[in-house]
Design a protein around this motif. Structure first.
Motif, PDB file in Angstrom:
ATOM      1  N   PHE A  36      22.086  40.789  24.951  1.00 17.68           N
ATOM      2  CA  PHE A  36      22.732  40.630  26.253  1.00 17.68           C
ATOM      3  C   PHE A  36      24.130  40.035  26.080  1.00 17.68           C
ATOM      4  O   PHE A  36      25.105  40.523  26.657  1.00 17.68           O
ATOM      5  CB  PHE A  36      21.887  39.748  27.167  1.00 17.68           C
ATOM      6  CG  PHE A  36      22.431  39.634  28.562  1.00 17.68           C
ATOM      7  CD1 PHE A  36      22.020  40.524  29.540  1.00 17.68           C
ATOM      8  CD2 PHE A  36      23.344  38.647  28.892  1.00 17.68           C
ATOM      9  CE1 PHE A  36      22.524  40.430  30.832  1.00 17.68           C
ATOM     10  CE2 PHE A  36      23.852  38.545  30.172  1.00 17.68           C
ATOM     11  CZ  PHE A  36      23.444  39.441  31.152  1.00 17.68           C
ATOM     12  N   MET A  64      18.557  36.094  32.938  1.00 18.90           N
ATOM     13  CA  MET A  64      18.091  37.486  32.953  1.00 18.90           C
ATOM     14  C   MET A  64      16.994  37.734  31.915  1.00 18.90           C
ATOM     15  O   MET A  64      16.033  38.452  32.185  1.00 18.90           O
ATOM     16  CB  MET A  64      19.263  38.446  32.724  1.00 18.90           C
ATOM     17  CG  MET A  64      20.296  38.434  33.843  1.00 18.90           C
ATOM     18  SD  MET A  64      19.614  38.792  35.475  1.00 18.90           S
ATOM     19  CE  MET A  64      19.139  40.488  35.254  1.00 18.90           C
ATOM     20  N   TRP A  69      14.685  40.858  31.440  1.00 10.51           N
ATOM     21  CA  TRP A  69      15.686  41.835  31.000  1.00 10.51           C
ATOM     22  C   TRP A  69      15.499  42.140  29.523  1.00 10.51           C
ATOM     23  O   TRP A  69      15.370  41.237  28.702  1.00 10.51           O
ATOM     24  CB  TRP A  69      17.101  41.298  31.212  1.00 10.51           C
ATOM     25  CG  TRP A  69      18.151  42.262  30.744  1.00 10.51           C
ATOM     26  CD1 TRP A  69      18.744  43.219  31.490  1.00 10.51           C
ATOM     27  CD2 TRP A  69      18.703  42.371  29.435  1.00 10.51           C
ATOM     28  NE1 TRP A  69      19.636  43.915  30.710  1.00 10.51           N
ATOM     29  CE2 TRP A  69      19.623  43.428  29.453  1.00 10.51           C
ATOM     30  CE3 TRP A  69      18.497  41.694  28.235  1.00 10.51           C
ATOM     31  CZ2 TRP A  69      20.350  43.809  28.330  1.00 10.51           C
ATOM     32  CZ3 TRP A  69      19.211  42.088  27.115  1.00 10.51           C
ATOM     33  CH2 TRP A  69      20.123  43.128  27.170  1.00 10.51           C
TER      34      TRP A  69
END
Length: 168
Positions: A36, A64, A69
Motif C-alpha cells: 500500500f 485500510m 485492503w
C-alpha cells in the motif's frame, strides 16, 4: 522421577497452530502495508494532479490494511523515475505498465527530433549518457550539499501486532 512430555498433547498442538496462524497473518498484513505504501508514492489523480502523500499514507495504509485492503488486481500503471531539473530526488511519474523502467530507454535509437522533444534536463542526461558534451545553461551534476542529520524518531514502526490488535 518421571518426565511428562506435554508437547504432544492436543492442547499444545492447537496452541502452536494458533501461534503459527497468527504469525502468518501478521506477516501478510505487514506485506500488504508495504504494498500500500509503495503504491501511494506520489499518487496521480484523474486530472493529472500529483499529490505528496508522504504525510498521510502511513495512517491511511494502517487503517485500510486493518479494514481488509489487499492488492488483488493486476496493475495497469507503474512508477518510473523522473529526470528533470528542480524536482525532488525520489520523484516518480506513473506510466503504463508496458512502458520501459528507464525514461531514456532506447536512447541509442532515438532520432534527433525525439531528443529535441525531451525536457532540457532529460536531454542533458541523454547526451551525457551517450558520451557527448552539452552546451546549455543547466548546471553540471555536482556533489550535492551534505549535512549530518540529527533525527529524533518519536513514533514506533508499525508491527504485525499493531495491525492485529490496533496498537494496544
Amino acid at each position: 522421577m518421571s518426565f511428562i512430555d506435554f508437547s504432544k498433547t492436543d492442547a499444545v498442538k492447537e496452541f502452536v497452530a494458533d501461534q503459527d496462524a497468527e504469525q502468518r497473518r501478521k506477516q501478510e498484513m505487514t506485506a500488504a502495508l508495504g504494498a500500500f505504501l509503495a503504491d501511494c508514492h506520489y499518487p496521480v489523480a484523474k486530472d493529472g494532479a500529483v499529490m505528496d502523500a508522504s504525510y498521510v499514507k502511513t495512517i491511511i495504509g494502517y487503517h485500510m490494511v486493518r479494514c481488509g485492503w489487499r492488492k488483488v488486481a493486476d496493475p495497469v500503471i507503474k512508477p518510473r523515475r523522473v529526470i528533470a531539473a528542480g524536482v525532488i530526488e525520489d520523484a516518480v511519474e506513473w506510466v503504463d505498465i508496458g512502458e520501459p523502467d528507464d525514461p531514456l530507454a532506447g536512447l541509442e535509437n532515438m532520432s534527433v527530433r525525439e531528443l529535441a522533444e525531451l525536457t532540457p534536463a532529460a536531454r542533458a542526461a541523454a547526451i551525457r549518457r551517450l558520451g557527448g558534451e552539452y552546451e546549455h545553461d543547466l548546471p553540471e551534476p555536482e556533489t550535492p550539499w551534505q549535512v549530518t542529520p540529527n533525527i529524533t524518531i518519536t513514533d514506533d514502526p508499525i508491527t504485525g501486532d499493531d495491525l492485529l490488535r490496533g496498537g494496544k
